[in-house]
Structures are given as C-alpha cells and as structure tokens.
Design a protein around this motif. Structure first.
Motif, PDB file in Angstrom:
ATOM      1  N   PRO A   1       0.832  -1.209   0.000  1.00  0.00           N
ATOM      2  CA  PRO A   1       0.000   0.000   0.000  1.00  0.00           C
ATOM      3  C   PRO A   1       0.869   1.263   0.000  1.00  0.00           C
ATOM      4  N   ALA A   2       0.375   2.284  -0.684  1.00  0.00           N
ATOM      5  CA  ALA A   2       1.084   3.561  -0.784  1.00  0.00           C
ATOM      6  C   ALA A   2       0.199   4.669  -0.230  1.00  0.00           C
ATOM      7  N   GLN A   3       0.814   5.773   0.093  1.00  0.00           N
ATOM      8  CA  GLN A   3       0.036   6.974   0.396  1.00  0.00           C
ATOM      9  C   GLN A   3      -0.125   7.698  -0.925  1.00  0.00           C
ATOM     10  N   ALA A   4      -1.338   8.114  -1.249  1.00  0.00           N
ATOM     11  CA  ALA A   4      -1.583   8.770  -2.531  1.00  0.00           C
ATOM     12  C   ALA A   4      -2.636   9.849  -2.366  1.00  0.00           C
ATOM     13  N   GLU A   5      -2.334  11.025  -2.904  1.00  0.00           N
ATOM     14  CA  GLU A   5      -3.304  12.120  -2.888  1.00  0.00           C
ATOM     15  C   GLU A   5      -3.051  13.043  -4.065  1.00  0.00           C
ATOM     16  N   ARG A   6      -4.129  13.602  -4.581  1.00  0.00           N
ATOM     17  CA  ARG A   6      -3.993  14.620  -5.619  1.00  0.00           C
ATOM     18  C   ARG A   6      -3.512  15.896  -4.958  1.00  0.00           C
ATOM     19  N   ILE A   7      -2.644  16.628  -5.662  1.00  0.00           N
ATOM     20  CA  ILE A   7      -2.137  17.893  -5.146  1.00  0.00           C
ATOM     21  C   ILE A   7      -2.193  18.949  -6.247  1.00  0.00           C
ATOM     22  N   ASP A   8      -2.105  20.212  -5.835  1.00  0.00           N
ATOM     23  CA  ASP A   8      -1.975  21.289  -6.814  1.00  0.00           C
ATOM     24  C   ASP A   8      -0.616  21.166  -7.488  1.00  0.00           C
ATOM     25  N   ALA A   9      -0.495  21.723  -8.676  1.00  0.00           N
ATOM     26  CA  ALA A   9       0.780  21.681  -9.393  1.00  0.00           C
ATOM     27  C   ALA A   9       1.857  22.331  -8.527  1.00  0.00           C
ATOM     28  N   PRO A  10       2.945  21.604  -8.240  1.00  0.00           N
ATOM     29  CA  PRO A  10       4.000  22.170  -7.396  1.00  0.00           C
ATOM     30  C   PRO A  10       4.826  23.211  -8.153  1.00  0.00           C
ATOM     31  N   ALA A  11       5.450  24.097  -7.406  1.00  0.00           N
ATOM     32  CA  ALA A  11       6.335  25.111  -7.995  1.00  0.00           C
ATOM     33  C   ALA A  11       7.703  24.468  -8.190  1.00  0.00           C
ATOM     34  N   LEU A  12       7.901  23.860  -9.348  1.00  0.00           N
ATOM     35  CA  LEU A  12       9.155  23.178  -9.668  1.00  0.00           C
ATOM     36  C   LEU A  12       9.911  23.941 -10.740  1.00  0.00           C
ATOM     37  N   TRP A  13      11.166  23.613 -10.902  1.00  0.00           N
ATOM     38  CA  TRP A  13      12.003  24.130 -11.970  1.00  0.00           C
ATOM     39  C   TRP A  13      11.456  23.623 -13.299  1.00  0.00           C
ATOM     40  N   PRO A  14      11.695  24.349 -14.393  1.00  0.00           N
ATOM     41  CA  PRO A  14      11.265  23.844 -15.702  1.00  0.00           C
ATOM     42  C   PRO A  14      12.059  22.600 -16.082  1.00  0.00           C
ATOM     43  N   ARG A  15      11.401  21.668 -16.732  1.00  0.00           N
ATOM     44  CA  ARG A  15      12.100  20.477 -17.196  1.00  0.00           C
ATOM     45  C   ARG A  15      12.603  20.727 -18.607  1.00  0.00           C
ATOM     46  N   ASP A  16      13.806  20.243 -18.890  1.00  0.00           N
ATOM     47  CA  ASP A  16      14.372  20.387 -20.218  1.00  0.00           C
ATOM     48  C   ASP A  16      14.714  19.001 -20.755  1.00  0.00           C
ATOM     49  N   PRO A  17      14.012  18.506 -21.767  1.00  0.00           N
ATOM     50  CA  PRO A  17      12.931  19.175 -22.495  1.00  0.00           C
ATOM     51  C   PRO A  17      11.625  19.106 -21.707  1.00  0.00           C
ATOM     52  N   PRO A  18      10.710  20.014 -22.005  1.00  0.00           N
ATOM     53  CA  PRO A  18       9.421  19.981 -21.300  1.00  0.00           C
ATOM     54  C   PRO A  18       8.623  18.731 -21.669  1.00  0.00           C
ATOM     55  N   ILE A  19       7.677  18.382 -20.797  1.00  0.00           N
ATOM     56  CA  ILE A  19       6.835  17.231 -21.128  1.00  0.00           C
ATOM     57  C   ILE A  19       5.959  17.582 -22.323  1.00  0.00           C
ATOM     58  N   ARG A  20       5.443  16.567 -22.972  1.00  0.00           N
ATOM     59  CA  ARG A  20       4.566  16.765 -24.125  1.00  0.00           C
ATOM     60  C   ARG A  20       3.158  17.067 -23.625  1.00  0.00           C
ATOM     61  N   TYR A  21       2.655  18.231 -23.946  1.00  0.00           N
ATOM     62  CA  TYR A  21       1.280  18.586 -23.580  1.00  0.00           C
ATOM     63  C   TYR A  21       0.351  18.246 -24.726  1.00  0.00           C
ATOM     64  N   ARG A  22      -0.815  17.706 -24.373  1.00  0.00           N
ATOM     65  CA  ARG A  22      -1.826  17.410 -25.385  1.00  0.00           C
ATOM     66  C   ARG A  22      -3.101  18.126 -24.969  1.00  0.00           C
ATOM     67  N   ALA A  23      -3.564  19.020 -25.827  1.00  0.00           N
ATOM     68  CA  ALA A  23      -4.709  19.866 -25.501  1.00  0.00           C
ATOM     69  C   ALA A  23      -5.959  19.062 -25.186  1.00  0.00           C
ATOM     70  N   SER A  24      -6.100  17.895 -25.793  1.00  0.00           N
ATOM     71  CA  SER A  24      -7.322  17.107 -25.603  1.00  0.00           C
ATOM     72  C   SER A  24      -7.286  16.216 -24.357  1.00  0.00           C
ATOM     73  N   ILE A  25      -6.115  16.097 -23.701  1.00  0.00           N
ATOM     74  CA  ILE A  25      -6.005  15.219 -22.531  1.00  0.00           C
ATOM     75  C   ILE A  25      -5.490  16.028 -21.351  1.00  0.00           C
ATOM     76  N   PRO A  26      -6.303  16.156 -20.306  1.00  0.00           N
ATOM     77  CA  PRO A  26      -5.839  16.912 -19.133  1.00  0.00           C
ATOM     78  C   PRO A  26      -4.769  16.134 -18.375  1.00  0.00           C
ATOM     79  N   ASP A  27      -4.111  16.818 -17.464  1.00  0.00           N
ATOM     80  CA  ASP A  27      -3.159  16.154 -16.592  1.00  0.00           C
ATOM     81  C   ASP A  27      -3.320  16.736 -15.194  1.00  0.00           C
ATOM     82  N   CYS A  28      -2.742  16.062 -14.217  1.00  0.00           N
ATOM     83  CA  CYS A  28      -2.761  16.570 -12.848  1.00  0.00           C
ATOM     84  C   CYS A  28      -1.574  15.985 -12.093  1.00  0.00           C
TER      85      CYS A  28
END
Length: 180
Positions: free
Chosen positions: A104-131
């Motif tokens: 078993p794991a501890q799991a919870e949804r969270i707000d987007a954290p204030a992280l450094w930019p990733r290089d390269p950035p992740i692939r965003y797809r307008a039709s699929i949300p993320d969290c």
C-alpha cells in the motif's frame, strides 16, 4: 566521518559516475558532483528527476536503498488524465503489477508544485488533461511509480522524487548538491 550528499538530479542524467558501452555521451553524476569516494544509495531513472542520496558509508548506503528497511520515498508525479477516488484507492491498497502486488502507498492529488522547468518539457496534449499526485512508497522496484500509475490508467508524464526518509530537495535547485 561519514559523508552524505543530497543531490537534485536533473532529467536525462544517469545515476552513476561513468557511462560505459554507448557511442553517445550521456550526462552522469560526474558532470555535477566532484567528490571522490561517494556512491549513490539507490537509483533514480534517467527520465526521472529529484532527490538522489550519495554516501561513502556502505552500511548507510544499504540502509537507504534496501527495501527491507521500508524507508518512505515520496514522489511528485504528473500524470495523464485526472485520477478519481477509485484510482487513488487502488494506489493506497496496492496495485497488481506483472512482478506481483505492490505494498500500500500513500496517494493524494495535489496542486501543481512550484518546480524548476524540465528540459525538455513534457509533451502537452490539448485534448487530454493532466494533474499531479503525491505518492509515497516503502519499496523500490524497477520503475515502480511509473508502472503503478499506468496500472490505474494514468501514465506518468513527469516524475520527481521529493524525499527519502527525512531528507528532501525542498531547498535544493535542480543540478545542485549539498553535504548533509
């Protein structure tokens, strides 16, 4: 005296000091850390970011890396889609993977954290949300977090190990290291 280093490993860096057996040169720990005699306590995949502990003490290295000590490892995970309560409950009770059920794991949804930019950035797809999900596990199988989120229908887009036990990267920029 034992030395312990906290390193905030960037994306696309190998969790080792040398890269043997490839024709292309890949970034390694030696690109960032110039301290002889320390070795990683565990691994962090090349496509994952975040906390990597290094030490010159073999017993401490084993205590940090060996799952039998059940040291909690917390990850901030950007996933494809929006996990519902049922998906989070599956993570909390244990997920069936090809190599057996997870603890078993501890799991919870969270707000987007204030992280450094990733290089390269992740692939965003307008039709699929993320969290973002905060996931704490007490074992360490190969690519376990990625396999767990995929098993509940939400593939990992970005994976940042935030803490191991009492150590975290809360005050540590990407690519930086500090002696504990």
């Amino acid at each position: 005296m034992t030395r312990l280093i906290r390193f905030n490993k960037p994306y696309d860096v190998l969790s080792q000091f040398t890269d043997r057996g490839t024709e292309t040169t890949r970034a390694t720990l030696s690109s960032f850390i110039d301290m002889p005699g320390v070795y990683p306590a565990g691994r962090l995949d090349r496509d994952s970011e975040g906390l990597l502990l290094l030490t010159d003490d073999g017993r401490l290295q084993a205590r940090i890396a060996d799952p039998k000590f059940k040291l909690p490892k917390t990850y901030l995970v950007q996933v494809e889609g929006e996990p519902d309560a049922a998906a989070l409950d599956l993570l909390r009770t244990g997920v069936q993977l090809k190599d057996g059920p997870t603890r078993p794991a501890q799991a919870e949804r969270i707000d987007a954290p204030a992280l450094w930019p990733r290089d390269p950035p992740i692939r965003y797809r307008a039709s699929i949300p993320d969290c973002w999900v905060k996931l704490t596990i007490r074992e360490g199988r190969n690519r376990q977090v990625r396999r767990m989120t995929a098993a509940v229908g939400h593939p990992t887009l970005r994976l940042v190990r935030w803490s191991i036990g009492e150590w975290s990267i809360a005050d540590l920029p990407s690519g930086e290291w500090r002696v504990v």
